[in-house]
Scaffold this motif. Structure first.
Motif, short mmCIF file in Angstrom:
data_model
loop_
_atom_site.label_atom_id
_atom_site.label_comp_id
_atom_site.label_asym_id
_atom_site.label_seq_id
_atom_site.Cartn_x
_atom_site.Cartn_y
_atom_site.Cartn_z
N ASP A 1 0.82 -1.20 0.00
CA ASP A 1 0.00 0.00 0.00
C ASP A 1 0.87 1.26 0.00
O ASP A 1 0.59 2.20 -0.74
CB ASP A 1 -0.94 0.02 1.20
N SER A 2 1.91 1.28 0.83
CA SER A 2 2.76 2.47 0.86
C SER A 2 3.52 2.61 -0.45
O SER A 2 3.72 3.72 -0.94
CB SER A 2 3.71 2.42 2.05
N ASP A 3 3.95 1.50 -1.02
CA ASP A 3 4.62 1.55 -2.31
C ASP A 3 3.65 2.06 -3.38
O ASP A 3 4.04 2.82 -4.26
CB ASP A 3 5.14 0.16 -2.72
N LEU A 4 2.41 1.64 -3.29
CA LEU A 4 1.40 2.08 -4.24
C LEU A 4 1.19 3.59 -4.13
O LEU A 4 1.13 4.29 -5.14
CB LEU A 4 0.10 1.33 -3.99
N GLU A 5 1.12 4.07 -2.90
CA GLU A 5 0.97 5.52 -2.67
C GLU A 5 2.15 6.28 -3.27
O GLU A 5 1.96 7.27 -3.99
CB GLU A 5 0.88 5.81 -1.16
N SER A 6 3.35 5.85 -2.96
CA SER A 6 4.53 6.56 -3.47
C SER A 6 4.61 6.44 -4.99
O SER A 6 5.01 7.39 -5.68
CB SER A 6 5.81 6.05 -2.81
N SER A 7 4.22 5.30 -5.52
CA SER A 7 4.21 5.13 -6.97
C SER A 7 3.21 6.08 -7.63
O SER A 7 3.49 6.68 -8.67
CB SER A 7 3.88 3.69 -7.35
N LYS A 8 2.03 6.22 -7.02
CA LYS A 8 1.02 7.14 -7.55
C LYS A 8 1.56 8.57 -7.54
O LYS A 8 1.38 9.33 -8.50
CB LYS A 8 -0.27 7.05 -6.73
N ARG B 1 4.72 9.54 -7.56
CA ARG B 1 5.77 9.68 -8.57
C ARG B 1 5.18 9.76 -9.97
O ARG B 1 5.62 10.57 -10.80
CB ARG B 1 6.75 8.50 -8.49
N LEU B 2 4.19 8.95 -10.23
CA LEU B 2 3.54 8.96 -11.55
C LEU B 2 2.85 10.30 -11.80
O LEU B 2 2.96 10.87 -12.90
CB LEU B 2 2.55 7.81 -11.65
N SER B 3 2.19 10.84 -10.79
CA SER B 3 1.54 12.15 -10.93
C SER B 3 2.58 13.22 -11.21
O SER B 3 2.37 14.10 -12.06
CB SER B 3 0.77 12.51 -9.66
N LYS B 4 3.71 13.17 -10.51
CA LYS B 4 4.78 14.14 -10.76
C LYS B 4 5.32 14.00 -12.17
O LYS B 4 5.56 15.01 -12.87
CB LYS B 4 5.91 13.95 -9.74
N LEU B 5 5.51 12.77 -12.63
CA LEU B 5 6.00 12.56 -14.00
C LEU B 5 4.99 13.10 -15.02
O LEU B 5 5.39 13.73 -16.03
CB LEU B 5 6.27 11.08 -14.25
N ILE B 6 3.72 12.89 -14.78
CA ILE B 6 2.69 13.40 -15.70
C ILE B 6 2.73 14.92 -15.73
O ILE B 6 2.65 15.54 -16.81
CB ILE B 6 1.29 12.86 -15.30
N ARG B 7 2.86 15.58 -14.58
CA ARG B 7 2.96 17.03 -14.54
C ARG B 7 4.20 17.52 -15.31
O ARG B 7 4.13 18.50 -16.06
CB ARG B 7 3.02 17.53 -13.09
#
Length: 97
Positions: free
Chosen positions: A70-77, A79-85
């Motif tokens: 779950d924590s990995d999923l949160e951090s992955s989300k 990071r992915l949001s930052k990459l999209i921005r």
């Protein structure tokens, strides 16, 4: 007393001693059986506790794995949001030129 009476008296005395020894041994035997039964019950109780502890450990281990996921999923989300921005910024900068 003649020799036969002495022999019979000695024999009767020895028989009484053997009976007393038999009773003592029988009592000791029953006490030992009680101790063995008590130890068997204690062993069963400890085995049940061990099994419960192993089950609890496995459950905690599984929960920890899920928690990490779950924590990995949160951090992955994040990071992915930052990459999209960042990609959107790049697209915006390229569009301006």
């Amino acid at each position: 007393m003649d020799a036969n009476e002495k022999t019979l008296t000695l024999f009767a005395t020895r028989i009484r001693q053997m009976i007393l020894q038999y009773k003592d041994v029988k009592k000791e035997n029953s006490e030992l059986y009680a101790m063995v039964d008590e130890r068997d019950a204690r062993i069963k109780q400890l085995e049940a506790q061990l099994t419960q502890a192993q089950n609890d450990y496995n459950s905690l281990k599984m929960a920890k794995m899920i928690e990490i996921t779950d924590s990995d999923l949160e951090s992955s989300k994040k990071r992915l949001s930052k990459l999209i921005r960042d990609v959107n910024k790049c697209i915006t900068l390229l569009s301006e030129k």
